[in-house]
Structures are given as structure tokens and as C-alpha cells.
Design an enzyme around this catalytic site. Structure first.
Site, mmCIF file in Angstrom:
data_model
loop_
_atom_site.group_PDB
_atom_site.id
_atom_site.type_symbol
_atom_site.label_atom_id
_atom_site.label_comp_id
_atom_site.label_asym_id
_atom_site.label_seq_id
_atom_site.Cartn_x
_atom_site.Cartn_y
_atom_site.Cartn_z
ATOM 1 N N HIS A 87 -3.325 83.536 43.690
ATOM 2 C CA HIS A 87 -3.007 82.920 44.980
ATOM 3 C C HIS A 87 -4.261 82.514 45.741
ATOM 4 C CE1 HIS A 87 -0.579 81.902 48.393
ATOM 5 N NE2 HIS A 87 -1.152 82.801 49.177
ATOM 6 N N ASP A 95 -0.784 81.691 40.200
ATOM 7 C CA ASP A 95 -0.351 82.222 41.489
ATOM 8 C C ASP A 95 1.063 82.769 41.321
ATOM 9 O OD1 ASP A 95 0.400 82.769 44.077
ATOM 10 O OD2 ASP A 95 -0.022 80.768 44.865
ATOM 11 N N SER A 124 -0.526 78.681 51.807
ATOM 12 C CA SER A 124 0.190 79.941 51.920
ATOM 13 C C SER A 124 1.070 79.926 53.171
ATOM 14 C CB SER A 124 -0.813 81.098 51.928
ATOM 15 O OG SER A 124 -0.176 82.350 51.829
#
Length: 391
Positions: free
Chosen positions: A359, A326, A140
């Protein structure tokens, strides 16, 4: 680790007399070639693995990935976790004193970028005597930092592991960040960001805004399938252990309360619980700073949006991983990075994992995902061994 020399920031400001909190795992080998820098995402910290003595619920945020015998094996590698500037887990942030004024920074803490964090991390590695990293790794926002490392210090790492990340945020992602920030700054207890006492402790912590910000963020971390499987349309009082006698008196199980104010569905209860937990430990100004750093990250901007030109500076070998569900950092964004790297004839391995978790998948256990990461670090370890640098 304390730093007295000013750190120039991309905004034109600078910060001096700052501290960076860090943890290390494993042992650094004789020629200091087995170091791996692990970079954290929004609400994580330097504590990437293991537990603190006497604290049972203190696992590091990537404990399933890092440790003895795990994909990033600390019997082979020296792992470093650093808490970024502006955070609320020990490194200098809004709750600390400005050495130039003697007052708590509060809202005056300078805006920081991903590139600023990388510069600060490089200074810490210099102090440790580590010039070349075996790898940089992050998921991320941590993946954005790993990517930035390959562009700012291309000669200082051999490999980059970029997981569930992107070359920049989409307009939708920036929009989610802005709504979360507005929830915080419009909380009356935020007081323009200056809600700390003389010792840096919050006097009127803006918990309401933080709760909403976390609820918004948490929705984006999960896939629709996971939400439906975990909660569906179950009502909060459907389970006896969650029944509220005061509210549920005389109500048959599985029926609506017909309320606009109270929790009705399980998913509402879950989001409020996550928001309550987050508001207890996180700092509001930190949330603003980190989400803005996310917004600003865009290495292709100075090249007219041409990502291939931007990544021409990179020299590392890459592993990129994405997850099919995601939607915040979709596989499409990872494929953009893969193409730009291949345009520059960089060595790239790419895995697109069919996982249902959204995610958050980069933090969870998936046998295919962990096998890919393990195999990649096995190759790195083999390269160190062949070079006579095995730990």
C-alpha cells in the site's frame, strides 16, 4: 482560516467556531481555474510538499509528487493542502476547546465522516474564491475524499485522481481498524479519551496503545515481499551497530536469545521503532476518529450497495491507479470503481502498477507510476492552455 458558522455533520451533530489549517503552493491564475486540491490520508496533514525554513527534516508527505518540475507541477498549478477536522496538526480537533462549553473537547469531539471533511474543504475553497477545481487528488483515505468530492460537488471539479483507494473498506480492513482502536482505548493512560490538561496538552498520553495501533497499521501498509527482502529472518543483534552489550554479552552472532519479552528479530525492532515515533507526535482521539471515518465511507450504501448508481452523480474525468501488491486496497477495488464509472459512461484512465511495495507504493517513487500521473496532469495543463487559462 476560522469559520464561525456551524458545520452540520452526517451524525446529526454540528461543530462551530472551528479552524482549518492549510498550505498553498504555486500561483492561482487570473480566472482561478488551475487549482488542485490534494487530500491527505490517515497520519498526514496539510503539509504536502517542500520544507519549512530552518527545518531540514520537514519534507511534505508527498514531496516527491508535488513541486516545481514534479508530476503535479506547481509552476503550472495552484496546489492546496488542508488539514482535516479532528486531526492533530492544527485544524480543530479533540485537543481544542469546545466553544459551547469552554472545556477541551477530548472524547466529546463529534464523530466526523469523509463527507463532513469534504463539506469543510468546500467552505475553505469558497473563502479563497475558487469555485471550480482543475482536479482533486488523493491516495488511500485521500482517494476516498477525492471520490466523495465528485459525488457531493460534481460541478466543482474537472478531474479526479484516485490512487490506491477503494469505494469502501472490506470487513478485514474494518477488523484491523478495530484492533488498533482497542489497543488505544484499553491503554490505562487513555482515560476514556479525556487525557488532556486545561490547555489541551496531553497529561497522560496513551503511548502504549498508539504504539500498538501503529505497528498493526504498518504491517498492512507493506507487502510480504518487501518485508522479507528488507528484514527476512535477520536477528536484531546480527548487525554490530544494533547489538545491545547488556543483552548480547557472551552470545555468538546470529544465535537466538531465547526470550519471549525482548526484541529478537529485525522486523520486531523496526515495528517498535515506528510505533515509538508515531506515539510521540500523533493524538489517540484523532486516530479513533480517522479510522472510524474510513469505516463509515460507503457511497453505495444508500443505493442498496449498487456502486454504479452511486457514481451516476459524478461528472469529472478520472485517473485511477492501483498497485499489484497492495492487499489493503487491492487492484480489485479500483477495478470496481472503473467498472462503475464506465457503466455511467464517464471518461476513465486506469493504471495498475506492478510494484513490490504494498500500500505504501502510492507514497514512493516508481517511474511508471510517476510517469502516469505526470502525463495526466500534462493533459490537464494542456486543456487549460487551450482554453486560454494557462498559469
Amino acid at each position: 482560516m476560522h469559520f464561525a458558522d456551524p458545520l452540520p455533520l452526517r451524525s446529526g451533530a454540528s461543530i462551530r467556531a472551528y479552524d482549518l489549517v492549510y498550505e498553498t503552493y504555486g500561483e492561482l491564475n487570473a480566472d482561478k481555474s488551475n487549482a488542485v486540491l490534494v487530500l491527505h490520508a490517515l497520519n498526514a496533514s496539510h503539509h504536502v510538499a517542500g520544507k519549512y525554513a530552518g527545518q531540514e527534516r520537514s519534507e511534505g508527505w508527498w514531496d516527491n509528487m508535488i513541486g516545481p518540475g514534479k508530476p503535479l507541477d506547481t509552476r503550472r498549478f495552484f496546489v492546496i493542502g488542508i488539514n482535516n477536522l479532528g486531526s492533530c496538526f492544527g485544524s480543530t480537533g479533540p485537543m481544542h476547546r469546545n466553544p459551547d462549553t469552554g472545556a477541551v473537547y477530548g472524547a466529546s469531539f463529534p464523530v466526523v465522516t469523509v463527507e463532513d471533511w469534504v463539506d469543510a474543504q468546500a467552505r475553505l475553497l469558497d473563502r479563497l474564491g475558487i469555485h471550480t477545481l482543475a482536479a482533486v487528488m488523493g491516495g488511500s483515505l485521500g482517494g476516498m475524499q477525492a471520490l466523495s468530492w465528485t459525488l457531493q460537488y460534481p460541478q466543482r471539479m474537472r478531474h479526479a485522481v484516485v490512487i490506491a483507494s477503494a469505494p469502501n473498506l472490506t470487513a478485514e480492513n474494518i477488523a484491523f481498524n478495530e484492533v488498533a482502536r482497542r489497543a488505544i482505548v484499553t491503554d490505562p493512560d487513555f482515560q476514556g479519551g479525556n487525557f488532556y490538561g486545561a490547555e489541551g496538552q496531553p497529561q497522560t498520553k496513551p503511548k502504549r496503545g498508539l504504539r500498538i495501533a501503529r505497528m498493526i497499521g504498518h504491517i498492512t501498509y507493506l507487502s510480504d515481499d518487501v518485508m522479507n527482502e528488507k528484514f527476512g529472518r535477520e536477528l536484531r543483534g546480527a548487525l554490530l551497530r544494533e547489538a545491545d552489550p547488556a543483552q548480547d554479552a557472551g552470545r555468538a552472532p546470529g544465535t537466538y536469545r531465547y526470550t519471549t519479552q525482548d526484541v529478537e528479530f529485525q522486523i520486531e525492532s523496526y515495528l517498535r521503532h515506528q510505533g515509538d515515533k508515531f506515539a510521540e507526535y500523533f493524538d489517540a482521539n484523532t486516530y479513533l476518529l480517522i479510522t472510524r471515518a474510513l469505516d463509515y465511507f460507503d457511497p453505495a450504501r444508500e443505493y442498496g450497495g449498487n456502486l454504479s448508481q452511486a457514481l451516476a452523480r459524478a461528472r469529472a474525468r478520472f485517473l485511477l491507479v492501483s498497485f499489484t501488491t497492495d492487499w489493503r486496497f487491492s487492484p480489485k477495488r479500483s477495478r470496481e470503481l472503473v467498472k462503475a464509472l464506465l457503466d455511467n459512461r464517464r471518461e476513465v484512465s486506469y493504471a495498475e502498477i506492478d510494484a513490490p511495495h504494498g500500500h505504501d507504493a502510492f507514497l514512493l517513487d516508481d517511474k511508471r507510476y510517476t510517469a502516469v500521473v505526470r502525463a495526466y496532469f500534462d493533459q490537464i495543463a494542456a486543456g487549460l492552455a487551450s482554453a486560454g487559462a494557462a498559469p
